[in-house]
Design a protein around this motif. Structure first.
Motif, PDB file in Angstrom:
ATOM      1  N   HIS A  11      43.678  41.031   9.356  1.00  0.00           N
ATOM      2  CA  HIS A  11      44.031  39.655   8.989  1.00  0.00           C
ATOM      3  C   HIS A  11      43.555  39.217   7.600  1.00  0.00           C
ATOM      4  O   HIS A  11      42.985  38.123   7.436  1.00  0.00           O
ATOM      5  CB  HIS A  11      43.544  38.673  10.060  1.00  0.00           C
ATOM      6  CG  HIS A  11      44.433  38.685  11.275  1.00  0.00           C
ATOM      7  ND1 HIS A  11      45.753  38.310  11.235  1.00  0.00           N
ATOM      8  CD2 HIS A  11      44.196  39.064  12.555  1.00  0.00           C
ATOM      9  CE1 HIS A  11      46.291  38.435  12.435  1.00  0.00           C
ATOM     10  NE2 HIS A  11      45.371  38.909  13.258  1.00  0.00           N
ATOM     11  N   HIS A  64      51.949  39.404  12.827  1.00  0.00           N
ATOM     12  CA  HIS A  64      51.734  38.721  11.550  1.00  0.00           C
ATOM     13  C   HIS A  64      52.308  39.530  10.377  1.00  0.00           C
ATOM     14  O   HIS A  64      52.832  38.957   9.432  1.00  0.00           O
ATOM     15  CB  HIS A  64      50.241  38.455  11.317  1.00  0.00           C
ATOM     16  CG  HIS A  64      49.709  37.328  12.152  1.00  0.00           C
ATOM     17  ND1 HIS A  64      49.407  36.078  11.635  1.00  0.00           N
ATOM     18  CD2 HIS A  64      49.442  37.253  13.476  1.00  0.00           C
ATOM     19  CE1 HIS A  64      48.972  35.294  12.603  1.00  0.00           C
ATOM     20  NE2 HIS A  64      48.967  35.987  13.733  1.00  0.00           N
ATOM     21  N   HIS A 149      45.660  42.604  19.093  1.00  0.00           N
ATOM     22  CA  HIS A 149      46.392  41.353  19.348  1.00  0.00           C
ATOM     23  C   HIS A 149      45.576  40.227  19.961  1.00  0.00           C
ATOM     24  O   HIS A 149      45.694  39.090  19.538  1.00  0.00           O
ATOM     25  CB  HIS A 149      47.622  41.646  20.214  1.00  0.00           C
ATOM     26  CG  HIS A 149      48.679  40.573  20.190  1.00  0.00           C
ATOM     27  ND1 HIS A 149      49.125  39.974  19.040  1.00  0.00           N
ATOM     28  CD2 HIS A 149      49.399  39.999  21.206  1.00  0.00           C
ATOM     29  CE1 HIS A 149      50.068  39.088  19.336  1.00  0.00           C
ATOM     30  NE2 HIS A 149      50.243  39.074  20.647  1.00  0.00           N
TER      31      HIS A 149
END
Ligand code: ZN
Length: 250
Positions: A11, A64, A149
């Motif tokens: 991320h 994402h 996830h």
């Protein structure tokens, strides 16, 4: 037989990713696999894409990653996630975009199935409850699989009964630094937790060693400078909550 480093949900958090890779380098792993969501939420998506592609032996696509290169996927995200995805999309060069576009939904390495979230029909289902775990275990075509996830390190297992049904499902959270045996006579899905945005109330970056020779998994937690990342998020003007949650691991 192989020791595999499982990393997931980076991320865009380069500081956490570097800290994890240093910890991985200190271990004797044979492979590094990334279970997706290299980008989204965090301040340094481009650097994370480049580092993931230069260090990981195999990478699967996360939701994402997909939404960063495909605007039509963003409706499914909450406002904060969408805002960070728009920032991410602006940052990514066409080369970064093509790199992410090459990623498969699923892969298999050393007999271990890899997916971002689930091996069931719904690829981005969260394995939060027993029914979801059963759907995922049913779709598994190897004895062991790995997903990310949920950003929670854990292990779900079940016994394969006749007609492909799954019985006796167990779920355990995986505490850091404890070697846990994969249950015998069962199929299992390992989640190494999140490198860049842990949500299990522990702010330390999470990854796991899956040892196929000993049939064990060990989650590892790595401290890094969370406040430095929080400052980067603030400097960009992304929602402050994205930095605040890193401090508490939520
Ligand atoms: Zn994620």
């Amino acid at each position: 037989m192989t020791r595999i480093a499982l990393i997931a949900d980076i991320h865009g958090n380069l500081d956490a990713f570097r800290a994890v890779l240093a910890d991985v380098a200190a271990d004797r792993v044979d492979r590094i696999v990334c279970l997706g969501d290299i980008v989204g939420y965090g301040p340094e998506p481009c650097e994370c894409v480049e580092l993931a592609f230069s260090t990981c032996d195999r990478i699967v696509l996360g939701n994402h990653d997909e939404a960063a290169i495909d605007e039509s996927m963003r409706f499914a995200f909450n406002d904060r996630a969408r805002e960070s995805l728009e920032f991410t999309a602006e940052q990514l060069s066409s080369e970064h975009r093509s790199m992410l576009a090459t990623l498969p939904d699923r892969a298999r390495v050393d007999g271990v199935s890899l997916a971002h979230a689930s091996f069931g029909v719904e690829p981005y289902e969260y394995l939060y409850n027993e029914d979801a775990a059963i759907r995922s275990l049913r779709g598994l075509r190897t004895r062991v699989g790995a997903v990310g996830h949920t950003h929670h390190p854990g292990l779900v297992s079940g016994r394969q009964a006749l007609a492909g049904e799954i019985e006796d499902v167990t779920h355990q959270t995986l505490p850091g630094h404890v070697v846990v045996a994969l249950p015998a006579d069962a199929v299992s899905i390992v989640n190494p937790g999140s490198v860049g945005q842990p949500r299990d109330r522990n702010p330390d970056a999470s990854w796991a060693v899956l040892d196929m020779a000993t049939q064990t998994v060990q989650v590892r937690r790595v401290a890094y400078d969370v406040q430095a990342v929080q400052r980067k998020i603030a400097a960009i003007g992304l929602p402050g909550m994205l930095g605040d949650r890193l401090l508490v691991g939520a």
